[in-house]
Each structure stands twice: as C-alpha cells, then as structure tokens.
Design an enzyme around this catalytic site. Sequence first.
Site, PDB file in Angstrom:
ATOM      1  N   SER A 187       0.807  -1.219   0.000  1.00 12.44           N
ATOM      2  CA  SER A 187       0.000   0.000   0.000  1.00 12.44           C
ATOM      3  C   SER A 187       0.841   1.270   0.000  1.00 12.44           C
ATOM      4  CB  SER A 187      -0.925   0.005   1.226  1.00 12.44           C
ATOM      5  OG  SER A 187      -0.192  -0.225   2.416  1.00 12.44           O
ATOM      6  N   ASP A 201       4.757  -7.767   6.293  1.00 12.78           N
ATOM      7  CA  ASP A 201       5.384  -8.958   6.858  1.00 12.78           C
ATOM      8  C   ASP A 201       5.740  -8.714   8.319  1.00 12.78           C
ATOM      9  OD1 ASP A 201       6.395 -10.840   4.273  1.00 12.78           O
ATOM     10  OD2 ASP A 201       6.081  -8.727   3.843  1.00 12.78           O
ATOM     11  N   HIS A 246       0.421   4.991   6.864  1.00 11.51           N
ATOM     12  CA  HIS A 246       0.844   5.195   5.482  1.00 11.51           C
ATOM     13  C   HIS A 246       1.461   6.582   5.310  1.00 11.51           C
ATOM     14  CE1 HIS A 246      -2.058   1.876   5.172  1.00 11.51           C
ATOM     15  NE2 HIS A 246      -1.310   1.488   4.151  1.00 11.51           N
TER      16      HIS A 246
END
Length: 1568
Positions: free
Chosen positions: A498, A612, A752
Amino acid sequence: MRKKVITNPYHAVAPPVQQDQWHHLGPIMLTLNQQGTPRSWEERAPPCVGTAACLGESGPPFLSLDFGRGGKALSGAYAHRLAKTLEEDGKGRDLAGVCARLASPRSVGRARVPCTLPTEANQFCWQALRRFQFSCEQTVSPKTPSSSVHALRPADIKAVTAIGSLQRKPGSGVDHEDLLQSTGKSLSEVSVETLAALISGFNPSVLCQTPPPATKGVTSDSQAIDLLHQAEEMVKLMKENQIVDFQNDWKLITIFFSAENPCSSCASTQLKNCILDNLEKLKDVLDFLYENVPKAFINLVDSTELTTSSLACQDHNNVRNQCNCVGEHSTLDDNILRWSYQDAWEKLLESGRFDQKDDFTVVLQSSLPKRNLQLILGRDGFVTTSKTQVEVLEEDYTFMSVGLWNNMMEPPGQKESYSVTKMPRVKCPSQENPYLFTYKNSNYSSSLETSNTKETSQERTYGTNMPCFDWSPSDAVPVSVHNLRPADIRVIAALGDSLTAGNGAASKAYDVLDVLTQYRGVSWSIGGNENISTVTTLANILREFNPLLIGYSTGTGKETTDNAALNQAVAGACAEDVPEQVSRLVERMKNDTRINLQTDWKLITLFIGGNDLCKFCNNPVQYSPENYTYNIQIALDMLHREVPRAFVNLVTILPIERLRELHTSKNTCPKTLMRMLCPCVINPQNNSNEHKKLIYFNRRYQEATRQLVESGRYDTTDDFTVVMQPFMMNVNIPKTQEGVPDSSYFAPDCFHFSQKTHSQAARALWNNMLEPLGKKTDNQQIEDEIVLKCPNEAEPFLRTYKNSNYTYPNQTPNYGSQLLCEDRSPSSPPATSVHSLKPADVKIIAALGDSLTAGTGIASNSLLDLDTEHRGLSWSIGGDASLENVTTLPNIFREFNIMIVGYSTGTGSENDSNAFLNQAVPGAEAEHLPAQARNLLRLMRTDPRIDFSADWKLITVQIGNNDLCNYCKDPDHYSAANFSRRIQETLDILHEQVPKALVSLVEMVDLPALRQIFMDNQVQCPTYMADYLCGCVLTGEEDSTNLTMVREATRAYQLGIQRLLESGRYDTHENFTVIIQPFLQNIKIPLDQDGHPDISYLSPDCFHPSQKGHSQLARALWNAMLQPVGQKADSFDFTIDLLDCPTQNKSFLATYKNSNYTYQPVESTEEPIENWGSDLSCSEQAPSSRVPTSVHELQPADIKVIGALGDSLTTAVGVKATDLQTDWRGLSWSIGGDGTLETQATLPNILKKFSPNLFGFSTGNSKETAGFNVAEGGATARQMPAQARELVELMRGSSKINFEEDWKLITVLIGGNDLCQYCLDKETYSVQQYVKHLQDTLDIFYEELPRVFVNMVEILDISVLRQIAASSSECPLAIKNVCQCFLNPEENSSELQEIMRVNRDFQAEALQLINSGRYEKREDFAVVMQPFFRNTLLPLDSNGKPDLSFFAADCFHFSVRGYAEMAMALWNNMLEPVGEKQTYNNFTYDRSKLKCPNPEKPFLSTLRNGGFRSSDLNLEKTKHSVPYWAVIVAAVAGVLVGSLTIWLVSGKRAKRHQRKTGTENNIKLTTL
C-alpha cells in the site's frame, strides 16, 4: 456420623417454565433423616433469590420458605403440605419440583420475591460465581438507589440481560450462534451469567434474565432488524415479569453488534454509505431502548472479530458484488472499516444523543478479540465439534465477560483489550469512583487527542525544481545496464504494497476512511499525476529526461484499473505476494503495444516488507527473514529470467519499529487503528522479547536482502541488474521543531505516507540511484530538505556495482590454514609413552561434548537451519575437505598422518555413521558425558579400522557450557561437586578401559563474555532468544544475582577439574593422561571496523561459532596442545591465524611429565570424619511401672513408636556436605536412627537409651527404610494434613506396633517453605492458611490416633539466612533463589518488614492454636509447642563469620553437625516445663549438654503437668474486645525476652571464654 458433601441438588429434573420467568432458589440447608447418610448439608446457591431451607434433625424433614426482605415464612398447613410432598419426592431429592408445585409468583403477598423453578437455563448465575474469586470492599451505599445513571453503582442494578448475535458468514451454511446454542451457551448468555454473578457481590438480589433468542443465520443486512426484534422482545418480557419493577429498577443491558459488512472491499464512498446505513439501523435499536426503557445502562460491544477460522466465507466475493465491489478482499479494508464504524459510534455517543435523560446512557466498550476455534465441516455442511471445544469457547466467553466488567470500571479512553488466554483479575469500583463510568461522569470529550505541538503545515503542492543541465540520452541505445542514463529509460514499473499503491497519500487530515483510496498518481516510485513542478515522484523526475516515459500510474484505483498502468503494487501485500505481482506486470508489459519488451530499457522499483513485519509475531516462520528473502528471490528471479534490459531498484525495508513513536506520543493519530493495522509493531512492551524479536527480524530483512543482491545472482548478464537502494535503512520518524513526531508526514491513519513523504521518498530514491555503491545514503532524514542530484559528465549513469567499481564481499570465504612445520615424522621407534607422543603418532581421533563439538549452526545461514549439526566442520573432530580450505584439528593432524581415522564428516547426528567417533550431543550436560564415553568405547572396540590396543588415540572433551547456562535454575543439580563427580566418572571410564590415549579436557567457554554481543543494540543478533540460549548468563543486569552465581560456579568448576587432574589420578601408567586446555577461560570478543562485535565469527543465533569461529578454535586448540603445561594460554583471541609447530626440543604433545610440571598442592577434598554424637547418663531410664493411660504421666521409656512430619529439614537433605539431592533420613534430627547416640545425636538415638525397642525411626537414605518419617522435601503447611493421614494409615497397618496401646511420639516442623514463598502468593501462604493447615493436621491426629504426644516445633526465625547470605562468600548465591521472599528484599524495606512480621505471626498464631484448649479433652493426647527455634542464634567461627560447618553446602539446610544440635535442643525442650522452655538454640558442641528427666517429675512436659491450663497461656482472640495488636505486642515481647536471655547467655559465655581461652567447644554467637 460425619458430614458429606452433596452435589448440586438443582440437577433435579423439573417441569418446563415460561420464557419470562426469573429463576431462583436461595441458600439451602438440607437435613435428611438417619437413613439419608448426610446429617447436614449447606451450600450457597444463586445470589439472586429468595431462600429455602429444609429443616429437621430426625424423621421426615420439613421445608421452610423465606421470601427475603419483607417476606413471610411459610408455616401451618402450607408447611405441612410441603413437608409431606418433600417426603414423597424422596427426602428432598426433588426439592426444585416441590418448590415449583407449591409456590408461584402469585402464591404470597410479595410477588417480587417468589420461589420459582431453578431450571437448567438459569443456573449459570450461580455456576459463574463459583468459577472465580471475587472480593471487593463494600463501600457504604446510599439507602436508596441512585436517581442518575451517571452515579450508578453496581449495588443499584437489579436486572441484567443482553441482546445480540454473531452474524453468519456468507456462504458458510452455519453460524457461530447456531453451533453454540446447539452445544453450549452463547456469548449473550455467558455475559449475563458472569455480569450478574459479579454484581451479586454488591446486590445479592440481582435478577438474571435469559437473553431472548436471536434469529438464526441472520445476514449482516438484517442484523440490525434482528437486534431491534430482540430489543422489543426483551422489553416485552421485562414488562410482563412480576419480579421486575420496570419503571423503578435499574437495568444493565449489553448489546453485541457486528461491523462486518459485504461492502468492506468497495470504494471508500460506498464504504461511507455502508457505515452510515448500518449506523442508522443500529441507532434505531438504541432509540427504541431510549424511548421505552427507563433506568438503563447500555453496554455497546463490537463482536465482529469473534469469528471462527473455519467459518470463512467461500463465496465472499460474490456477496461483495452486491455493492458492485471490484478487487480483492483486504485486511486493510477490514481494519479501517471496523475502526471507522467504531469511531462513528463513539462520536455519536460522545455527542450526547443518548444522554438527554438522566436515567439512560450508552457506553461503547472495547471490541471483542478474534478467536480461532477449529471447527470441522462434516456431512451436509453441518459443523461438528467436541465437547471440549465448546467448553473452551465458553471459558473464553467468561474471560471476555470479566473483561467487559473490568471495562465498566474504567473511564472511556482508558479501556483495555480483553484476555482470551486466562481469567483476568476482577476489578472493583474505587472509593473515589464507585460508579459505572459514562461519558459524562468521565469528562470524556473527544476521541481525537489534541496536541499543543505545532506540526509542519501540510502544503498542498509538492513540486520540485530540477537543477540539471544534461538531459540527453545515450548516443545509441545502450546494450549494458552499467552504461544506462536516465533519459535511456523508456518504461517505469513498481511492485510492493500500500505504500507504493499510494493508500491515503492525498487524503485530508482526519479522514481515516479515505486511506482506503489508492492515490497511485502521487506514489513516490511510479506516480505520474501532473508534472514535476507540482507533484514530485520518481516517474515525474524521469519524465524530465524522457517525456515519452510510459508505465506510470495516474489518479486513483486498484492495481487492476487501467490508470494503475505498471504500478502493480497491492495494498496489504507481503513478500510472498510479489511473485504474483511480477506475473501480472510481465503480462501487462507484453500486452502493451507501446512497449518493446526486448529493446526498451525498464526501471522497476520493488519495496516490500512492512506488512510482513506487522504480522510476523503471529507466524514467525511464515514471515521469517529467510522466507521474506526467499520470496523476494523468487520475484527477482522471474524478472531476471523474463524481463530483458531492466534496472531493478530493491529499496531496503525501513526500520518499522520507529513507528511506535507515533503511537506513544500525544497527537491526533488513531491509536486503536494503528494497533489493528500493525499489532506486531505497536503492541509489544519496550525491551520485551517481542520487541527485541521485531528489531532482529527487521534488521535481518535488511541484511538478508543485501546478501542476496551482493551474491552476484543478478549480474550474470549485461542487460540486467538489481541494486539495493538503502536510503530508508536508518530513517527516523520526522519531528517537529519541538522534537515530537510530526504526523503531517503520514496519512490520517498514521501508518501510510502522506503526499509530503511520498515527495521526499521520491527525491531520496532518485539521489540513491545516482550515488555509487558503497557510498549510498542509508539514513535519509525525511524532514530535511532534499536537493535533487544530477548526472554529470564524469558520472552520467545510474550507478551499478560495475560502474561504481564496487566489489561484492566474497560469498564463499576460505577458512583453510597453512602449516609450515618441517618435521612431520612419527616417533621412531613407535612411541610407548604418552609423554613422548608426537602428532604423527596419533592414529585415532575422537571427541565428546555438546553442540559446540556436534557442530550446531556452523554453516547455517538462518535461525531455521540451526538444528543442523555440521559435524564435518567441527573444530575438534571435523574432517571435511582438507586443511587448505577447512581448519579443524583432524585436518591439522592429517598433515602429519594421512591415515588418521575417527573424524566426522558432513552433517547428521551422533548416531549416523559419518559422525564416527564424534559422539557429542547438542544440549548435553556433564551428567550425559559418561554415556557418551561408553558409546565411544563401543565404537572404538568394534570398528575394524581401529587397532584398539595398539593405536594411539587423541580424545577431546569439552563440556559444561549448558550446565552453566542452567546453573541459576537449579544450583544443586549443577553444583561444582556434581560437575566434578560427572567429569571424574567419564575420565575414569576412559582411564580404566582405553589404552594409549591422550585426553584433552578443554575448559568451559567464558560465557559472560558473550553478553557483550547481546547487549549491543547495533548488532544483528536475536537478543530475544537470550533466555532460550543461555538464560542464566545472557539475560539480566551485569551485577545480577544469576550472573554472579554463574561466575562463581565457573570458577568452582575450573577449580574442581584442576584438583581432579592434579591429584595424579590419571597418571598411573605411561599410556594414558589427561591434560587441561584452558584457552577458553578468557575470551576476547572480536570487533568490526565500527567498534561493534564482529558476528561473522558466530552462527545466526550469535551464540554458537560459525565456520570462521570454529577455524579459530581449532587453531587455538592445536597451539594449546603444543604449549607446555604451566605455560598454556588461558585466553582466546578470535583473530589468531598462525599454527604453531613442534620444535626439535619440544616435539611431543605436551603433558605434565614432558613439561617438567610439578603438581601444585591440592587441598584435601575428603571431609574429616567427625563424631557429632553425645553422652547421656541418666539415673532414671526405666519405663513407668505400668503403662500410663494419661499423656501427662508419660515417661521417655514409655514411648514405643516414633514418627515425624515436615519438609526437607526432616528428610535431612544436605546432611552430607557434597550431596544436596539425597534424603539422608537415617540422620534426621527428629526421626533418624542411624548409628548410636555416641556417634550421632538424633531424637530416636536419645530415646533408644530409654526404650531400646523403639520402632518407626528412619535408617539410611531410601524410602523403604524411612519408617514413620513421612516428611517430603519442598512441603508446605498445606501438605501436612495429607502427611498426617499417611502416617495414621502406616501406623494402623503396621504389624510391628500395637496401634491402640503403644505410646507414640510425633514431631512436626513446617513453615520454612511457606515463608520462602509468601511473597509469591500471599493468600495461599498467609498466616491464617498456615494455622488452618496446622489445625487440620492436629485434628486428624486428635480424632484418629490413640496415645500420642505431639512435638510441634516452632518455626525458626528464618532471618538468620540473610546474615549467612550477606556475610559469607562461600555460600552459593543460589540460596537467594531457595528463599527469595526473605533474601531478596533490601534492608529496611517494607517487603522485608512484612515477611519478618509474618514469620513472627506464624510463631505467635501457632502457639495460640496449641494453647487454645482445643486438644485437651482427651487424656491420652497432648500437643506441646517446642520453641527452641524461636530466636535463632547464628553460630560464628573464630573470625566472627558464620560457621558454615553447621550448614549444608547450600547454606540453607543443616549439616550433620547442625542436625545433632537440633536433636539435642528438641530433647531438652521436651523435658523443660511449659513456660520455662529455652526459646533459642545454643549452637555449641558439647557432648554433655543433654538433660535428664527430673527424678521428681520424670515426665515429658505438658501444659497440665507443668501446672498450666490452656486459659493461662491462651492468647487467642476469643472475644472482640481483645485487639489484634495485643497478640503482636505479646509476640514482640516474647522476642525481646528471648533476646535478653540470649544477651545474658552470650555475656556469661564471653566471660567464661576469657577464663578458658582456646577451648574448642566455644563458638561465637550473634543474636537476631
């Protein structure tokens, strides 16, 4: 006749009842007639009840019903009918049925408290209360309930219920609620049950209403409708129920709702509509309750996460198409949707919409967590599950319900997440805030935290000025990637997650839901919106060089949209998803007619790994550094294979741990959402193992990808390369001018990037591409001004390893050695003595040890490969390859004798044939070494290549590392004495059975030196594994107790081995010797060029050596074998690189003899034979003229049987100085019968002088000869009743005694372990529990043993241990672990004062029990307190230090000498009259200190024959007028009197000592 427990009588089958009934049955006391066995039974039933009692001592019992406050007892004819029916129903077995038939809600005047049927459906309230301990201080509540919901106390609540259901997942065919309602209780039921049970602690009459049934299998679309239906039904039932005063009673109602929605993958505009739609529907439910239910506190709980893994929707995407969704389902979508849903609710509730009335409120509690109950789909779509699974799920629901209660005790904004692994501690209302928290009484204003910090403004234009002048491409399209100019690039592409998809990049502040929008047009590495003057991205920079660039993304949308172009990044992607992205990217490039795949140069940027790391803690294997790198390798391999003419940017993963700063600082970030998005990063506590593991994984991600690229794997062709771009490798969170995290660089979710950061990342990436390898920026600070660099005439290319003149590190280093020795010949004639053994004479090589010798992790590249045993590379026994490239001891010896055998090769365990004579076993400790030696002996004798009698053998032994790593956990087991004994056993086997052998005994590794590696935060080591690898050494502070213990143990191990070998034990003949190789005593950790530990010498766990490290160990061992004894190196430098050679003067392997070494004098390890017996010469030793019937006339000679209860002090652990494992019961002070009184003073040996046929004493050290000694090591007072029962049964079953007629003497000493564990569980080891267990024990003897005299030895003043531990360096620090509650607290601390008070209270309260008169009604029974331990005197030696000859090696138990003193003190106490007993123990050895019975009163002293009655000495609180402080004062006074006595004794002894200097019988004392 004794009481017997009767199980819950509610199990009676009863007629069905209507749904609206409230079911109760109060406290019951049931008495049956003589045929019914139980005389009485009492049990607390549900708290929300009236009361019912069955009374009657004999004959048919009768029933009395009391209907609570204001109710009237049933009597007369009505009672007669009840009694008759009860008798007919079977003596009360169907009490429930009686109650149901003869009473109803309208059968008495007060309808609010009827006696109704206690059916299965309503028993949960009682059963829940029994599941957990709940004790809150009762505050004084107003006489009338609160009129305001904002001052509502738990005691005000009269009714508890709930509504809600877990929705069915689309396509599953079954729902969670269906499962539970068919096999167990639903969440709603369990919550009602638990909350009612908790509230009953404040209001016993609280009523529990069974939740109305939910509509089965509701879809999410109809969930709100179902909730509204349940709400309507619930209100209807409450209004109809006669028990509830609907208008005036306070009601607690919990609503469970789900935020799951089939539109959760749709565009954000549709999501907003979905949220608003659901919000409106659930608002209808609350509006209904607000308008129709007075006096209500509503809990609103999101249960969305409470789903099961097997109920995943198989056709989920089809349902999502109802919203015209496009794309795949994303965890990011779910998390943001859920948070947005909760946020919308929170804002609605904060608005005060439901706080307009003072008797109604709604509070949003924490969301329920996810549970993965493994359910199995059976035939026809039905779900099958075991009863155990249902029980586990119900237990989880209970934990959650207690968590819900706890959250009701916390104000909004401070509520905690729920536990699903253990029962949380139940919280209580505080005195300051005794009410349930609401938004209003919490002064809670906003879900958004405000910050006074000024953040950098979020400007809306992010353009850049390009300062470059040379924009031209190459004169001809280059054929080599190493000559690639920016303008040569024709195609741009990107892969990732993303952060590359651009989620939230252009979102407005606080619009969290808009983070779901993927602003691909402004993405840092590929966005192409507008141009460089307004939007800075890598694509827009390249468009300045080549306006015809294609592949960049524009606008918004998912990767499947046309405007995404070659931006194939997927929101939520992990490394394992990148290969699929590569496939789509290649397909798109092939299908794009504008792209010539073979000739166009392509720039591809890959950035992956954040997700991850956010998930790694849930599955460390799936998201391991190895799997992460492997998945990236697959993706790069695909590009390398399928995409010609490509320059690939592999951007190093950023240090995601620093995101935690945003979460912990005060700002507008949605903290809950951050935890949902990235739990493995946000949730761990600072410096926890989880936190350390995160940092380690993060660094390994970075390092492993670097190693992948630098392997040269992608530099096999001239038109393709992969370059690491490390600008984010050490990036910090951008800060404001005030130094706090600047959230303007982040999207509204604070996870983000905002467009501001996208612009900076684009600039930094561009600059990285132009920087040569080896000089690239790896710590770009995002808040700094980043000026774009330009290609220049000298360096016009994108930099690769080749045009940077950068040499990759050698991936296959050589660990060989050069041996420059000239004389490599064997002895001539062949050596006949081990002291004239040359290297070439050695024919056989072997090794014993642990993982160091087994080769664990030598050639491993990852933690996952650590279990591989690379035996062929092992330093002392490996034989892979040759010395030219592998340095091991066998490879060195093969330079002298090519025919040498025994070395191991390859990998495998000790049982594999290629292991040969390498019999080391990973994890082995010294105790396992003898078995290894026997295996080695077997192999050498049976192998045809070995001439067992004639061949010279070299055997290397290295052990002890694991013993030291575990030392602090069991110091007794890993004691120096045990270690030496196990080494001796091993060497004895070799010495006795292996001819012609030189044994190299390599000392233990200097383990504390390895701490330097694990304490350096800059080193990429798995510090979270420290406790697993070597907890006693690698964890804790530098001055910690554990580490000090290990250091002391290491020295003791070394000294023990030195003494063993220098005793000459293994130099009895010429063909065998053992040599200590001490080079590992002191390790010098190698450092890299930055001054940090160089971990290239270590395997991935940073604990075992790598091949590089093993090479150095082999060199050091070889050199040590040539160094003369007495001149051997005792330190190890990892950088050693030279191999020594035998010289003409010193051509032999060094031994004591050929080194002309003289053994140092060794202190004798044999303990002197000491006689701790005593002399006793009493004129009166005959028994009574007739067997007495009264215990108060009992003489020593009358005693025929002896027994004892207690702990390790009575089992006599430690009586042998070097053995702390064996119970030497035969030497126990109170029950041991070994030897005679002249050689060992014990109570039985004293009594045998009076009663030679005494029976029951212990002998030896086996359980079979323990006699009536039932003591057990580690026992506490809690185990005493069981020991008492065991002793009674042993005596009753013995054919050697007359159970009824023989007089028995039983000694009880217990309490040391209770005190030592008190701080760990103050309730279990409280004074009250201690005395209760003593009472239970004595009760057993009192009720079941005839003719018994019980010595209750008062617990010692255990503070003596502190003085021993503090003043003696000889005591192992393990003593602190033995009794940490007494020894760990600081001096004068409150903890120490408390435990000392408890010690005194144990003494005082036990004395009160003994003197209470409880045990004086039997003429043949007496229990007497023997107080010689009350004030303990610490024996001192001539230097004023503790005389440890009285103590065992652990300084906690007593030695044989100490036990003798205890026996004599006990005997003397038994003869001293009550009130005149010595309350201290005089630790002075005197064979004549035993007293004789008084000729005038030759009896064992009791209260009565001492002239006392129990009332004379009783300090027990029999009346409330006797304050507790009086007991304490009495106890303290006793201590002061004892201290005064000790002072007088010490003073007299001091004067006597002055007159009698040098007398050995005197020893110094100190009073405590």
